[in-house]
Design an enzyme around this catalytic site. Structure first.
Site, PDB file in Angstrom:
ATOM      1  N   ASP A  93       0.863  -1.171   0.000  1.00  0.00           N
ATOM      2  CA  ASP A  93       0.000   0.000   0.000  1.00  0.00           C
ATOM      3  C   ASP A  93       0.904   1.227   0.000  1.00  0.00           C
ATOM      4  O   ASP A  93       2.107   1.137   0.243  1.00  0.00           O
ATOM      5  CB  ASP A  93      -0.877  -0.008   1.268  1.00  0.00           C
ATOM      6  CG  ASP A  93      -1.748   1.242   1.369  1.00  0.00           C
ATOM      7  OD1 ASP A  93      -2.431   1.564   0.377  1.00  0.00           O
ATOM      8  OD2 ASP A  93      -1.725   1.919   2.408  1.00  0.00           O
ATOM      9  N   CYS A 124      -4.085  -1.222  -2.126  1.00  0.00           N
ATOM     10  CA  CYS A 124      -4.273   0.225  -2.196  1.00  0.00           C
ATOM     11  C   CYS A 124      -5.221   0.470  -3.365  1.00  0.00           C
ATOM     12  O   CYS A 124      -4.972  -0.035  -4.475  1.00  0.00           O
ATOM     13  CB  CYS A 124      -2.914   0.876  -2.466  1.00  0.00           C
ATOM     14  SG  CYS A 124      -2.975   2.633  -2.840  1.00  0.00           S
ATOM     15  N   CYS A 157     -11.281   3.314  -0.704  1.00  0.00           N
ATOM     16  CA  CYS A 157      -9.957   3.779  -0.281  1.00  0.00           C
ATOM     17  C   CYS A 157      -9.647   3.022   1.010  1.00  0.00           C
ATOM     18  O   CYS A 157     -10.553   2.816   1.833  1.00  0.00           O
ATOM     19  CB  CYS A 157      -9.994   5.287  -0.024  1.00  0.00           C
ATOM     20  SG  CYS A 157      -8.523   5.915   0.797  1.00  0.00           S
TER      21      CYS A 157
END
Ligand code: DGL
Length: 267
Positions: A9, A72, A183
């Site tokens: 991420d 991510c 997100c």
């Protein structure tokens, strides 16, 4: 297969994905990389995020990982296709599993997507959703203040409530009944978002859906670790170990002892 799963991420947010993988795949060893020196990715260009993602994949491959999870949303949106075409182990992102669940749960046919500026600008959630069902209406909205609010620990604060209301008012106006938390940080705002949106709106957590899809994928490819054992978790970052560890302790079900800093630019 005994090798670990690699996940990465832009920083700490992908730990929400690691948490789901730890819960749903308790036999798997993990190597996590958080790009804490170069975060955020959410406001960067495709070219930059792709370059960073390639460096991280090169690093993870030195750990002999059997699969890679792009934990991510922004990197999944901007780099997944290229990375998947370049390497010979399975790569999974968080966008497709989240989009699929949203399509499966909506009844009104109105789906909301929230994410970083780059994820929303890429239009990737809309593309996947329309591929699955062209009749669905997608309302998308970048919510750039959510990431810093989460990183400041303001999960249920008055300020957060005001910003949630400001960003998500239009989701109510469009009567979305399925809202994708697109997100890594947003699942941590779940309670505040839920209070604002109300019980009639299903919040889709791509982290949870990704762990489910990963389990299926590893199963299909005969890559699940068959040995019952205490899994090993390794953590690497590009900067700021202490901040990473304190965030990890607030998200993960286990304490993170050891986190190493690596020079990701050298990969
Ligand atoms: N991890 C990013 C994402 O899921 C959020 C933080 C950032 O902007 O890098 O899109």
């Amino acid at each position: 297969m005994n090798s670990p799963i690699g996940l990465f991420d832009s920083g700490v947010g992908g730990l929400t994905v690691a948490r789901e993988i730890m819960r749903q795949l308790p036999n798997e060893d993990l190597v996590y990389f958080g790009d804490t020196a170069r975060v955020p990715y959410g406001s960067k260009s495709k070219q930059t995020v792709l370059k960073y993602s390639r460096q991280i994949v090169r690093f993870l491959r030195t750990k002999d990982v059997k699969a890679i999870v792009i934990a991510c949303n922004t990197a999944s949106a901007l780099a997944l296709d290229e990375i998947a075409a370049e390497i010979d182990i399975p790569v999974i992102g968080v966008v497709k599993p989240g989009a699929k669940m949203a399509v499966e749960t909506t009844k009104t046919g109105n789906i909301g997507i929230i994410g970083t500026e780059s994820t929303i600008k890429s239009g990737i959630y809309n593309d996947y959703i329309r591929e699955l069902n062209p009749d669905i209406t997608v309302v998308s909205k970048a919510c750039p203040l959510f990431v810093p609010l989460v990183e400041e620990g303001l999960l249920e604060d008055r300020v957060t409530e005001d910003i949630v209301a400001r960003y998500l008012q239009e989701m109510k106006e469009y009567k979305v009944d399925s809202l994708v938390l697109g997100c890594t940080h947003y699942p941590l705002l779940r309670n505040t978002i839920k209070r604002f949106m109300g019980d009639g709106v299903r919040l889709v957590n791509p982290a949870f859906e990704t762990a489910k899809s990963l389990k299926e994928l590893l199963g299909e490819q005969g890559l699940l670790n068959p040995n019952r054992h205490k899994p090993e978790y390794e953590y690497f970052v590009s900067d700021g170990v202490d901040k990473f560890i304190s965030f990890a302790d607030s998200v993960l079900p286990i304490h993170v002892n050891d986190t190493k800093v690596i020079d990701i630019e050298s990969y």
